[in-house]
Write a protein that holds these residues in place. Structure first.
Motif, PDB file in Angstrom:
ATOM      1  N   PHE A 286       0.832  -1.198   0.000  1.00 14.55           N
ATOM      2  CA  PHE A 286       0.000   0.000   0.000  1.00 14.55           C
ATOM      3  C   PHE A 286       0.870   1.253   0.000  1.00 14.55           C
ATOM      4  CE2 PHE A 286      -3.816   2.146   0.059  1.00 14.55           C
ATOM      5  CZ  PHE A 286      -3.952   3.006   1.139  1.00 14.55           C
TER       6      PHE A 286
ATOM      7  N   TYR B   5       2.180   1.747  -3.426  1.00 10.55           N
ATOM      8  CA  TYR B   5       1.050   2.182  -4.252  1.00 10.55           C
ATOM      9  C   TYR B   5       0.803   3.672  -4.047  1.00 10.55           C
ATOM     10  CZ  TYR B   5      -3.827   2.301  -5.814  1.00 10.55           C
ATOM     11  OH  TYR B   5      -4.998   2.600  -6.438  1.00 10.55           O
ATOM     12  N   GLN B   6       0.820   4.096  -2.803  1.00 13.64           N
ATOM     13  CA  GLN B   6       0.592   5.505  -2.492  1.00 13.64           C
ATOM     14  C   GLN B   6       1.695   6.376  -3.080  1.00 13.64           C
ATOM     15  OE1 GLN B   6       0.305   5.480   1.782  1.00 13.64           O
ATOM     16  NE2 GLN B   6      -1.894   5.761   1.708  1.00 13.64           N
TER      17      GLN B   6
ATOM     18  N   GLY C  31      -8.000   5.762  -7.395  1.00 11.50           N
ATOM     19  CA  GLY C  31      -7.140   5.029  -6.476  1.00 11.50           C
ATOM     20  C   GLY C  31      -7.919   4.097  -5.574  1.00 11.50           C
ATOM     21  N   LYS C  32      -9.002   4.601  -5.037  1.00  8.84           N
ATOM     22  CA  LYS C  32      -9.824   3.813  -4.120  1.00  8.84           C
ATOM     23  C   LYS C  32     -10.456   2.623  -4.832  1.00  8.84           C
ATOM     24  CE  LYS C  32     -12.841   4.969  -0.358  1.00  8.84           C
ATOM     25  NZ  LYS C  32     -13.637   6.036   0.215  1.00  8.84           N
TER      26      LYS C  32
ATOM     27  N   TRP D  49      -7.639   0.063  -5.590  1.00 10.39           N
ATOM     28  CA  TRP D  49      -7.139  -0.568  -4.368  1.00 10.39           C
ATOM     29  C   TRP D  49      -8.157  -1.538  -3.799  1.00 10.39           C
ATOM     30  CZ3 TRP D  49      -2.806  -1.769  -2.373  1.00 10.39           C
ATOM     31  CH2 TRP D  49      -2.702  -2.123  -1.040  1.00 10.39           C
TER      32      TRP D  49
ATOM     33  N   PHE E 164      -7.916  -5.067  -4.965  1.00 10.74           N
ATOM     34  CA  PHE E 164      -6.890  -5.899  -4.354  1.00 10.74           C
ATOM     35  C   PHE E 164      -7.307  -6.381  -2.978  1.00 10.74           C
ATOM     36  CE2 PHE E 164      -3.687  -5.685  -7.454  1.00 10.74           C
ATOM     37  CZ  PHE E 164      -3.640  -4.404  -7.963  1.00 10.74           C
ATOM     38  N   GLN E 165      -8.244  -5.665  -2.368  1.00  8.31           N
ATOM     39  CA  GLN E 165      -8.609  -5.957  -0.991  1.00  8.31           C
ATOM     40  C   GLN E 165      -9.854  -6.804  -0.883  1.00  8.31           C
ATOM     41  OE1 GLN E 165      -7.063  -4.407   2.093  1.00  8.31           O
ATOM     42  NE2 GLN E 165      -5.559  -4.687   0.509  1.00  8.31           N
TER      43      GLN E 165
ATOM     44  N   HIS F 175     -16.859  -3.142   2.030  1.00 13.91           N
ATOM     45  CA  HIS F 175     -15.493  -3.400   2.481  1.00 13.91           C
ATOM     46  C   HIS F 175     -15.424  -4.675   3.298  1.00 13.91           C
ATOM     47  CE1 HIS F 175     -11.815  -2.658   4.901  1.00 13.91           C
ATOM     48  NE2 HIS F 175     -11.405  -2.126   3.782  1.00 13.91           N
TER      49      HIS F 175
END
Lengths: 158, 255
Positions: B3, B6-7, B73-74, B77, B80-81, B109
């Motif tokens: 992460f 990534y950021q 981005g969210k 990401w 992946f989560q 989530h």
């Protein structure tokens, strides 16, 4: 210029707030978890504490060693089975095996996000399996509720 | 750790683009000099604008600028989560350097740590204003803004399994399956943020935003607690502060 100063102050204050907000207490469990059963050893027919020279504890039926102590052991902490309403431990002093069976009811309690759930035990029952030669002479149940680790729940006289 | 990388990548892309436009105009090769130029230019450009005063150029009415944005981005990401989320915003330049920003999003989530395994499903809305600190050169249209948002979220939890917390357990606590619903939770918070947007292709902007959030109110739940809030991220047990970053793409609508 006045506007410059305002912008400078604003930017610095934002950075400061960002920095301060980063200083937060770590979100880890503060230790509030399922309490263990606390046992203290006493001399039979007496009120003075008598420690065990050697104590070997096995959990039934897994045969996992819980304690393998060689020093003077005055207290014992046993982690009861949270998956069922009963569990058993074999306490071995020297060559002498004594089996203790515990029965209880479980109460699930939510603690916090980082600690999750814990179990409080109620209606505790202890059974000593009688055989020819018990090194445990007497068991005193001080309380039937196991809610905290900081008090002794059972006294064993030997 | 991933992460973090990534950021870093997501933040460096618009920053590099922003700086690249500077390098093209100025002929300095030294990178450090460019940085100092940027900083001093930020303050000196202010003075130039003030000295123009009541010029005819300043009298031309600025067209209302509207931008539609999407938090890329969210969205990426979340893939992946093992989660799903999207976030859109509308940006309106209603007066000089002031913007009105309205955003909304939806999140599903998934959380799986050693103790709790649950899904958070919910949506959130944010309303705010922001102010552009950056003075553009010529016809460039980048901005560095600071702003305040007020956000409101509604969400549900679905607890799938939990494990009893028993340190030093001999009889290892087994995961207990309970499909328990904690419905109709809400939370409200204030956000203070700083944002940077760069115009890449014509009318297409790339940007990122960092913010501090303060949880004003969250609903109480019986036998549970507010853990993850869509739009806010995880709520720390001991603090009402949160922190967030967003990486977004936006497009300007021309009138």
């Amino acid at each position: 210029m006045k506007k410059n100063q305002i912008q400078l102050i604003l930017s610095i204050s934002i950075l400061a707030i960002l920095g301060i907000s980063a200083c937060r207490k770590d979100d880890i469990c503060n230790g509030d978890a399922t309490p263990d059963l606390k046992i203290k050893f006493f001399a039979y027919n007496d009120t003075i504490e008598k420690s065990m020279d050697t104590l070997f504890v096995i959990a039934l039926p897994l045969q996992d060693t819980v304690i393998n102590g060689n020093q003077n052991i005055t207290d014992l902490s046993l982690a009861l089975n949270v998956n069922e309403d009963a569990c058993g431990f074999v306490l071995i002093s020297g060559q002498n095996n004594d089996t203790l069976l515990f029965h209880y009811s479980r109460e699930k309690v939510f603690v916090s996000k980082s600690c999750g759930y814990k179990v409080n035990f109620h209606n505790l029952n202890v059974d000593l399996q009688q055989d020819n030669d018990n090194w445990i002479k007497q068991i005193d149940l001080l309380t039937t509720d196991i809610v905290t680790d900081s008090v002794t729940h059972i006294n064993i006289y030997h | 750790m991933i992460f973090l990388y990534y950021q870093i990548i997501m933040v460096s892309i618009p920053t590099y683009l922003f700086l690249y436009t500077k390098i093209v105009k100025i002929r300095f090769k030294k990178f450090l000099l460019i940085i100092t130029m940027l900083i001093s230019m930020h303050f000196s450009a202010q003075q130039k604008k003030d000295s123009i005063g009541t010029d005819s150029i300043a009298r031309i009415k600025q067209p209302v600028k509207i931008r539609l944005g999407f938090d890329a981005g969210k969205y990426i990401w979340a893939k992946f989560q093992n989660s799903f989320s999207y976030d859109f915003f509308i940006d309106v330049n209603f007066y000089k350097d002031y913007y009105l920003i309205v955003s909304g999003g939806y999140e599903k989530h998934f959380t799986d740590n050693n103790l709790l395994n649950y899904h958070t499903t919910g949506s959130y809305y944010k309303f705010g204003v922001m102010y552009n600190l950056y003075r553009n050169w010529l016809d460039m249209d980048n901005d560095i803004c600071i702003g305040i948002n007020y956000a409101y979220a509604r969400f549900d939890y679905l607890l799938h399994t939990y494990r009893i917390n028993q340190p030093g357990a001999v009889f290892t606590p087994a995961p207990v399956s309970v499909e328990q619903d904690f419905d109709n939770n809400s939370a409200q918070w204030l956000e203070l943020f700083a944002q940077m947007q760069v115009e890449t292709f014509k009318h297409l902007y790339l940007g990122y935003n960092v913010g501090v959030k303060y949880l004003v109110h969250n609903s109480e739940i019986e036998n549970f607690t507010v853990t993850y809030i869509p739009g806010f991220f995880y709520k720390n047990t001991y603090s009402r502060f949160g922190f967030g970053m967003q990486y977004f793409i936006s497009y300007r609508i021309k009138f």
